[in-house]
Design a protein around this motif. Structure first.
Motif, PDB file in Angstrom:
ATOM      1  N   VAL A  23      20.705 -68.830  46.893  1.00 43.45           N
ATOM      2  CA  VAL A  23      20.425 -67.671  46.054  1.00 43.45           C
ATOM      3  C   VAL A  23      20.859 -67.963  44.623  1.00 43.45           C
ATOM      4  O   VAL A  23      21.976 -68.397  44.376  1.00 43.45           O
ATOM      5  CB  VAL A  23      21.154 -66.411  46.580  1.00 43.45           C
ATOM      6  CG1 VAL A  23      21.006 -65.258  45.598  1.00 43.45           C
ATOM      7  CG2 VAL A  23      20.602 -66.022  47.943  1.00 43.45           C
ATOM      8  N   ARG A  24      19.976 -67.702  43.689  1.00 44.75           N
ATOM      9  CA  ARG A  24      20.268 -67.913  42.267  1.00 44.75           C
ATOM     10  C   ARG A  24      20.090 -66.585  41.525  1.00 44.75           C
ATOM     11  O   ARG A  24      19.233 -65.783  41.852  1.00 44.75           O
ATOM     12  CB  ARG A  24      19.319 -68.952  41.663  1.00 44.75           C
ATOM     13  CG  ARG A  24      19.387 -70.331  42.318  1.00 44.75           C
ATOM     14  CD  ARG A  24      20.700 -71.039  42.002  1.00 44.75           C
ATOM     15  NE  ARG A  24      20.747 -72.363  42.608  1.00 44.75           N
ATOM     16  CZ  ARG A  24      21.295 -72.629  43.789  1.00 44.75           C
ATOM     17  NH1 ARG A  24      21.830 -71.628  44.493  1.00 44.75           N
ATOM     18  NH2 ARG A  24      21.306 -73.855  44.285  1.00 44.75           N
ATOM     19  N   GLY A  25      20.909 -66.372  40.516  1.00 41.20           N
ATOM     20  CA  GLY A  25      20.752 -65.201  39.659  1.00 41.20           C
ATOM     21  C   GLY A  25      21.477 -63.964  40.136  1.00 41.20           C
ATOM     22  O   GLY A  25      21.488 -62.949  39.436  1.00 41.20           O
ATOM     23  N   LEU A  26      22.070 -64.009  41.317  1.00 36.50           N
ATOM     24  CA  LEU A  26      22.837 -62.883  41.839  1.00 36.50           C
ATOM     25  C   LEU A  26      24.152 -63.406  42.406  1.00 36.50           C
ATOM     26  O   LEU A  26      24.198 -64.506  42.982  1.00 36.50           O
ATOM     27  CB  LEU A  26      22.068 -62.134  42.930  1.00 36.50           C
ATOM     28  CG  LEU A  26      20.829 -61.359  42.498  1.00 36.50           C
ATOM     29  CD1 LEU A  26      20.051 -60.914  43.727  1.00 36.50           C
ATOM     30  CD2 LEU A  26      21.192 -60.158  41.639  1.00 36.50           C
ATOM     31  N   LYS A  27      25.200 -62.605  42.275  1.00 37.22           N
ATOM     32  CA  LYS A  27      26.502 -62.993  42.801  1.00 37.22           C
ATOM     33  C   LYS A  27      27.245 -61.754  43.271  1.00 37.22           C
ATOM     34  O   LYS A  27      26.831 -60.615  42.980  1.00 37.22           O
ATOM     35  CB  LYS A  27      27.320 -63.717  41.731  1.00 37.22           C
ATOM     36  CG  LYS A  27      27.660 -62.877  40.519  1.00 37.22           C
ATOM     37  CD  LYS A  27      28.400 -63.686  39.461  1.00 37.22           C
ATOM     38  CE  LYS A  27      28.898 -62.805  38.315  1.00 37.22           C
ATOM     39  NZ  LYS A  27      27.825 -62.004  37.679  1.00 37.22           N
ATOM     40  N   ALA A  28      28.326 -61.951  43.984  1.00 38.21           N
ATOM     41  CA  ALA A  28      29.125 -60.837  44.472  1.00 38.21           C
ATOM     42  C   ALA A  28      29.559 -59.941  43.326  1.00 38.21           C
ATOM     43  O   ALA A  28      29.883 -60.428  42.227  1.00 38.21           O
ATOM     44  CB  ALA A  28      30.346 -61.367  45.223  1.00 38.21           C
TER      45      ALA A  28
END
Length: 387
Positions: free
Chosen positions: A95-100
């Protein structure tokens, strides 16, 4: 409510509280027949390319009601809810562009990014996304909800009536964390669908006359979209005086109670022949025909609502050519969510889109059946479940 437990690598599942539909067409009132059942489900952790989201707000929309009453048949059992916002809690590999801890709004049509529609800037028509939604699965083919070994179906890649859900990045738009969830939620369907229809599909220009048929959350969002475009006459049509009062407060210049008057005749009289743009948000073929009849020569009718699949829309065919009329469909407001949701939020902050006025009430998940009774009766514009 159930708290998220400690996650470990390769943990097979966590627990989540969710509202599940097992059977369509249960009788009204839903407070008695209780079609939506609150259950404790197993939810798989995020796999490759997946995102675990803690849902913070989820709206009650007619599209969900249409599944409950059988107008839009879907696979059962299903975790409903397609208008939602929340916080990313975990991302899977790749997953790229989103994080916790990112705040996100869900979009109810997942975008693959590479089909013939996505590549020309029309993600609302994404073919793999539509196929997955119709099948009740994520676009990667997965079903992440289960109970006692039975898989549960997803709704529109969202399933927002669950405290936690798994989504794909193509169903999520990152937003600023300062936007309250009860307002953020509305951008996922009501605003995107209604305001998008006015701005993108209809392309309302300053001074144009606009009629909006049906004043639920989506119809009122279309009205404020037309107002933001500096439309001239804005005529609001509904059966309930309470909705018409809301429309006046949001900028309608005229209102028509369709239970007491023929809206076609009233609109033609007010506009000396018909409006330039009519927007239908009821999901009723008869109302769509009225909207079409209410447009002037050269006018455009935009259909937002979703009628039963068996219903047919009939118009005098000659009017399309002899009167140069146009009928256009609008799905998800013809939006590019990653472009339009941030734009609409900026307009909200600037005071151009009073989205907060679309919110009638916030409710608990346990009150969902009563909430759908209120929606069926037309007593509300939008209710949002706050988790």
């Amino acid at each position: 409510m159930i708290a998220i437990r400690q996650r470990f690598p390769n943990a097979p599942a966590m627990k989540t509280a969710a509202a599940v539909l097992h059977e369509m067409e249960r009788p009204l009132p839903y407070a008695d027949s209780r079609p939506m059942v609150i259950e404790e489900l197993d939810l798989d952790g995020p796999g490759e390319g997946e995102v675990l989201v803690e849902v913070k707000g989820a709206g009650l929309c007619h599209s969900d009601l249409s599944v409950i009453n059988g107008s839009r048949p879907r696979q059962m059992p299903m975790v409903l809810g397609h208008e939602a916002s929340g916080i990313v809690r975990e991302v899977g590999p790749g997953v790229r562009g989103l994080k916790a801890d990112d705040h996100v709004i869900f979009t109810f049509i997942p975008s693959c990014g590479h089909c013939r529609y996505c590549t020309v800037g029309k993600p609302s028509l994404c073919e793999p996304g539509a196929e997955a939604n119709n099948a009740g699965i994520l676009m990667n083919g997965a079903q992440r909800f289960s109970s006692n070994g039975q898989s549960y179906f997803h709704h529109c890649g969202v399933s927002g009536y669950s405290q936690y859900t798994i989504a794909l990045p193509g169903s999520l738009v990152k937003i600023d964390s300062t936007l309250p969830f009860e307002h953020a939620t509305l951008f996922g369907c009501a605003v995107m669908t209604g305001t998008g229809a006015a701005m993108n599909t209809a392309n309302v220009r300053p001074g144009q006359s606009v009629a909006v048929f049906g004043l639920g959350g989506v119809g009122l969002a279309a009205l404020i979209g037309a107002k933001a475009c500096n439309a001239g006459q804005i005529i609001a049509v509904d059966l309930l005086d309470s909705k018409l009062e809301m429309a006046r407060n949001l900028g309608a210049t005229h209102t028509v109670n369709a239970k007491e008057n023929n809206p076609v005749e009233v609109i033609r009289d007010l506009t000396h022949g018909g409006v330039e743009i009519a927007i239908e948000s009821v999901g009723n073929a008869t109302v769509l025909a009225q909207a079409y009849e209410s447009t002037m020569r050269g006018g455009t009718t935009v259909a937002i609502g979703l009628p039963h699949p068996d219903h047919q829309f009939s118009i005098p065919a000659v009017t399309l050519s002899a009167m140069e009329k146009t009928v256009k469909g609008s799905y998800q407001g013809s939006c590019v969510p990653t472009r339009d949701i941030p734009k609409f939020i900026d307009m909200f902050h600037a005071g151009q889109l009073p989205v907060n006025q679309l919110l009638t009430d916030t409710i608990a998940l346990e009150d969902i059946n009563t909430g759908f009774d209120r929606l069926h009766k037309g007593e509300v514009a939008r209710q949002v479940i706050l988790f």
